[in-house]
Design an enzyme around this catalytic site. Structure first.
Site, PDB file in Angstrom:
ATOM      1  N   ASP A   1       7.870  -3.994  -7.182  1.00 26.00           N
ATOM      2  CA  ASP A   1       7.809  -4.544  -5.822  1.00 26.00           C
ATOM      3  C   ASP A   1       7.866  -6.065  -5.810  1.00 26.00           C
ATOM      4  O   ASP A   1       7.793  -6.710  -6.856  1.00 26.00           O
ATOM      5  CB  ASP A   1       6.537  -4.049  -5.104  1.00 26.00           C
ATOM      6  CG  ASP A   1       5.286  -4.120  -5.989  1.00 26.00           C
ATOM      7  OD1 ASP A   1       5.327  -4.809  -7.021  1.00 26.00           O
ATOM      8  OD2 ASP A   1       4.278  -3.488  -5.643  1.00 26.00           O
TER       9      ASP A   1
ATOM     10  N   ASP B   1      -7.306   1.328  -2.266  1.00 26.38           N
ATOM     11  CA  ASP B   1      -7.150   2.459  -1.340  1.00 26.38           C
ATOM     12  C   ASP B   1      -6.251   3.557  -1.925  1.00 26.38           C
ATOM     13  O   ASP B   1      -5.824   4.461  -1.220  1.00 26.38           O
ATOM     14  CB  ASP B   1      -6.582   1.969   0.003  1.00 26.38           C
ATOM     15  CG  ASP B   1      -5.239   1.265  -0.155  1.00 26.38           C
ATOM     16  OD1 ASP B   1      -4.710   1.222  -1.296  1.00 26.38           O
ATOM     17  OD2 ASP B   1      -4.715   0.755   0.849  1.00 26.38           O
TER      18      ASP B   1
ATOM     19  N   HIS C   1      -3.200   3.147  -3.427  1.00 20.43           N
ATOM     20  CA  HIS C   1      -1.742   3.007  -3.339  1.00 20.43           C
ATOM     21  C   HIS C   1      -1.126   2.651  -4.687  1.00 20.43           C
ATOM     22  O   HIS C   1      -1.779   2.048  -5.542  1.00 20.43           O
ATOM     23  CB  HIS C   1      -1.335   1.990  -2.254  1.00 20.43           C
ATOM     24  CG  HIS C   1      -1.594   0.561  -2.587  1.00 20.43           C
ATOM     25  ND1 HIS C   1      -2.487  -0.224  -1.893  1.00 20.43           N
ATOM     26  CD2 HIS C   1      -1.053  -0.252  -3.521  1.00 20.43           C
ATOM     27  CE1 HIS C   1      -2.482  -1.447  -2.385  1.00 20.43           C
ATOM     28  NE2 HIS C   1      -1.622  -1.493  -3.383  1.00 20.43           N
TER      29      HIS C   1
ATOM     30  N   GLU D   1       1.608   2.003   0.782  1.00 19.15           N
ATOM     31  CA  GLU D   1       0.307   2.037   1.442  1.00 19.15           C
ATOM     32  C   GLU D   1       0.012   3.441   1.975  1.00 19.15           C
ATOM     33  O   GLU D   1       0.930   4.265   2.100  1.00 19.15           O
ATOM     34  CB  GLU D   1       0.318   1.028   2.605  1.00 19.15           C
ATOM     35  CG  GLU D   1       0.562  -0.419   2.186  1.00 19.15           C
ATOM     36  CD  GLU D   1      -0.656  -1.070   1.518  1.00 19.15           C
ATOM     37  OE1 GLU D   1      -1.451  -0.352   0.881  1.00 19.15           O
ATOM     38  OE2 GLU D   1      -0.797  -2.300   1.635  1.00 19.15           O
TER      39      GLU D   1
HETATM   40  C1  GLP Z   1      -0.824  -4.712  -5.494  1.00 17.58           C
HETATM   41  C2  GLP Z   1       0.397  -4.309  -6.303  1.00 17.58           C
HETATM   42  C3  GLP Z   1       0.120  -3.023  -7.073  1.00 17.58           C
HETATM   43  C4  GLP Z   1      -1.166  -3.162  -7.874  1.00 17.58           C
HETATM   44  C5  GLP Z   1      -2.326  -3.464  -6.938  1.00 17.58           C
HETATM   45  C6  GLP Z   1      -3.646  -3.602  -7.671  1.00 17.58           C
HETATM   46  O1  GLP Z   1      -0.961  -3.927  -4.366  1.00 17.58           O
HETATM   47  N1  GLP Z   1       1.547  -4.119  -5.491  1.00 17.58           N
HETATM   48  O2  GLP Z   1       1.219  -2.733  -7.931  1.00 17.58           O
HETATM   49  O3  GLP Z   1      -1.398  -1.975  -8.589  1.00 17.58           O
HETATM   50  O4  GLP Z   1      -2.035  -4.662  -6.254  1.00 17.58           O
HETATM   51  O5  GLP Z   1      -3.797  -4.894  -8.176  1.00 17.58           O
HETATM   52  P1  GLP Z   1      -4.839  -5.297  -9.294  1.00 17.58           P
HETATM   53  O6  GLP Z   1      -4.276  -4.770 -10.583  1.00 17.58           O
HETATM   54  O7  GLP Z   1      -4.876  -6.784  -9.276  1.00 17.58           O
HETATM   55  O8  GLP Z   1      -6.128  -4.661  -8.954  1.00 17.58           O
END
Ligand code: GLP
Length: 272
Positions: A67, A136, A138, A143
């Site tokens: 993404d 949450d 995702h 989402e």
């Molecule tokens: C964002 C990214 C996800 C990632 C999530 C969790 O939403 N698009 O790919 O898994 O954050 O981030 P973190 O690893 O910093 O907790």
């Protein structure tokens, strides 16, 4: 779903890096799906170490990221392109032309998303997709409520995700409102997935993903439909799992199988 619970994020990340390295050694021209966020950072650090100290060769590897934020140019410090350059690509011998990340500044997003899917297809599909998880539940930026068959497209971020990511932007009002993201359907087409989760703030999401129902409200739960997923967490993220003892049993059996200790598992024994 195979569930591996390690003591801490460091050990879990080493485990993940080993899965990646085994694939890169076996299939030097493999296609990796990569994630951003704080979760895969230690895995990337270990891959960099393996490249520098053990000669792990990325020269023929192709990558696709999940993404990108809409509106950020590739050189914006918070863009996922920058994140990948700084935390991984700049330290490997990877061919820059083989690294793909959605363009947050595309003029025609519909066409861009179609092309991104086509590029994945033309590369032969993703062999191994690394995933983090939002609090949450995702995956990528799919989402809650995202269609489980969704493809690469624009997605509006939830206030929870905006809040979670505000620390990187210096305030909620600076976080982009939209992202371009691979869909759940795109992710499910990867040949293998590794889902990583660390910390108690991910425990509810991991419980819902691994032991809850398959639902678009927790898009990671769609991984239950995938044929080959390994969920690697630390103790804290595994804290709400009910079937922990069984996952440990499975891992014990797996280690015996890998060590060739088949008789201990009853293979070849006459039980009755
Ligand atoms: C964002 C990214 C996800 C990632 C999530 C969790 O939403 N698009 O790919 O898994 O954050 O981030 P973190 O690893 O910093 O907790």
């Amino acid at each position: 779903m195979r569930v591996i619970i390690e003591l801490d994020a460091e050990l879990a990340s080493r485990r993940c890096a080993r899965f990646v390295a085994d694939l890169v050694r076996k299939e030097p021209n493999c296609v990796l799906g990569l994630a951003t966020g704080s979760t895969p950072l230690l895995t990337y650090r270990e891959l960099i170490r393996m490249h520098k100290e053990e000669g792990l060769d990325f020269s023929q590897v192709t990558t696709f990221n999940l993404d990108e934020y809409v509106g950020l140019s590739s050189v914006h410090p918070q863009s996922y392109r920058q994140f990948m350059q700084v935390n991984l690509f700049d330290h490997l011998n990877i061919n820059p032309n083989g690294t793909n990340i959605p363009d947050g500044r595309a003029l025609d997003f519909e066409a861009h998303c179609r092309q991104y899917e086509q590029r994945i297809h033309d590369a032969g599909g993703i062999d191994l997709q690394i995933l983090g998880i939002g609090s949450d539940g995702h995956i990528a930026f799919n989402e809650p409520g995202s269609s489980l068959g969704s493809r690469t497209r624009l997605k509006t971020l939830t206030s929870e995700t905006i809040r979670d990511n505000a620390r990187f932007f210096g305030g909620e009002d600076k976080v982009p409102r939209l992202a371009v993201t691979m869909g759940v359907g795109t992710i499910l087409e990867s040949r293998r997935c590794i889902l990583l989760a660390f910390g108690a703030h991910k425990a509810a999401a991991i419980r819902d993903t691994v032991e809850g129902s398959v639902t678009a409200q927790v898009t990671a739960s769609a991984l239950q439909l995938h044929r080959e997923v390994v969920c690697i967490c630390d103790e804290a993220a595994a804290g709400l799992l009910v079937r922990r003892a069984y996952y440990a049993e499975v891992e014990r059996a797996q280690s015996l199988l890998e060590a060739g200790e088949r008789t201990q598992l009853g293979i070849g024994n006459q039980l009755g």
